[in-house]
Scaffold this motif. Structure first.
Motif, PDB file in Angstrom:
ATOM      1  N   GLN A  13      47.958 -59.873 -43.062  1.00 31.19           N
ATOM      2  CA  GLN A  13      48.935 -58.952 -43.713  1.00 31.19           C
ATOM      3  C   GLN A  13      50.345 -59.674 -43.767  1.00 31.19           C
ATOM      4  O   GLN A  13      50.449 -60.512 -42.971  1.00 31.19           O
ATOM      5  CB  GLN A  13      49.044 -57.515 -42.953  1.00 31.19           C
ATOM      6  CG  GLN A  13      47.809 -56.731 -43.196  1.00 31.19           C
ATOM      7  CD  GLN A  13      47.949 -55.311 -42.520  1.00 31.19           C
ATOM      8  OE1 GLN A  13      48.610 -55.310 -41.550  1.00 31.19           O
ATOM      9  NE2 GLN A  13      47.041 -54.641 -43.075  1.00 31.19           N
ATOM     10  N   ALA A  14      51.244 -59.211 -44.684  1.00 31.63           N
ATOM     11  CA  ALA A  14      52.430 -59.896 -44.739  1.00 31.63           C
ATOM     12  C   ALA A  14      53.226 -59.501 -43.319  1.00 31.63           C
ATOM     13  O   ALA A  14      53.152 -58.493 -42.505  1.00 31.63           O
ATOM     14  CB  ALA A  14      53.389 -59.059 -45.632  1.00 31.63           C
ATOM     15  N   LYS A  87      54.299 -64.058 -46.290  1.00 33.06           N
ATOM     16  CA  LYS A  87      54.657 -63.276 -47.481  1.00 33.06           C
ATOM     17  C   LYS A  87      53.452 -63.246 -48.510  1.00 33.06           C
ATOM     18  O   LYS A  87      52.934 -64.295 -48.574  1.00 33.06           O
ATOM     19  CB  LYS A  87      55.796 -63.648 -48.033  1.00 33.06           C
ATOM     20  CG  LYS A  87      57.125 -63.780 -47.047  1.00 33.06           C
ATOM     21  CD  LYS A  87      58.306 -64.300 -47.893  1.00 33.06           C
ATOM     22  CE  LYS A  87      59.582 -64.351 -47.083  1.00 33.06           C
ATOM     23  NZ  LYS A  87      60.658 -64.873 -47.531  1.00 33.06           N
ATOM     24  N   PRO A  88      53.351 -62.211 -49.087  1.00 31.22           N
ATOM     25  CA  PRO A  88      52.262 -62.351 -50.456  1.00 31.22           C
ATOM     26  C   PRO A  88      52.501 -63.723 -51.188  1.00 31.22           C
ATOM     27  O   PRO A  88      51.203 -64.110 -51.686  1.00 31.22           O
ATOM     28  CB  PRO A  88      52.445 -61.120 -51.256  1.00 31.22           C
ATOM     29  CG  PRO A  88      53.075 -60.244 -50.129  1.00 31.22           C
ATOM     30  CD  PRO A  88      53.874 -61.043 -49.242  1.00 31.22           C
ATOM     31  N   SER A 123      50.116 -57.200 -49.046  1.00 30.54           N
ATOM     32  CA  SER A 123      51.143 -56.773 -48.988  1.00 30.54           C
ATOM     33  C   SER A 123      51.214 -55.435 -48.351  1.00 30.54           C
ATOM     34  O   SER A 123      49.985 -54.765 -48.030  1.00 30.54           O
ATOM     35  CB  SER A 123      51.827 -56.587 -50.287  1.00 30.54           C
ATOM     36  OG  SER A 123      51.061 -55.911 -51.062  1.00 30.54           O
TER      37      SER A 123
END
Length: 123
Positions: A13-14, A87-88, A123
């Motif tokens: 996950q972010a 980050k995505p 995200s």
């Protein structure tokens, strides 16, 4: 014979972290420069980080500065890419590559490549 093998990719996950490993056989890291590249969907391959242990020079692309760190373990002949605060937009296939002596910003200068490892950041 030279082999470069990446591992450590996955789905996170972010904001989370991953550490990619690049095991190199048949080449002494002390005289090589190693680069971590990535290629996202529909994008060109880009250099993320690189280091030469001959010149002690290091490169990080702007978007990963302060978040990614390239390092090595001499005993294991392995290079790492520690990726924090993911980050995505970091989602991509990550490749490790090697060339002699000095680092280069250009993928065509790297002679040895791994098969890539997928990093997916949700995200």
């Amino acid at each position: 014979q030279v082999h470069v093998v990446e591992s450590g990719g996955g789905l996170v996950q972010a904001g989370e972290s991953l550490r990619l490993s690049c095991a190199a056989s048949g080449l002494p890291l002390s005289i090589y420069a190693m680069g971590w590249f990535r290629q996202g969907p529909g994008k060109e391959r880009e250099l993320v980080a690189a280091k030469s242990w001959v010149s002690e020079s290091t490169y990080y692309r702007d978007s990963v500065k302060g978040r990614f760190t390239i390092s090595r373990d001499n005993a294991k002949n392995t290079v790492y890419l520690q990726m924090n605060s993911l980050k995505p937009e970091d989602t991509a296939v990550y490749y490790c590559a090697a060339r002699t002596t000095y680092l280069s910003l250009h993928n065509y200068d790297y002679a040895y490549w791994g098969q890539g490892t997928q990093v997916t950041v949700s995200s």
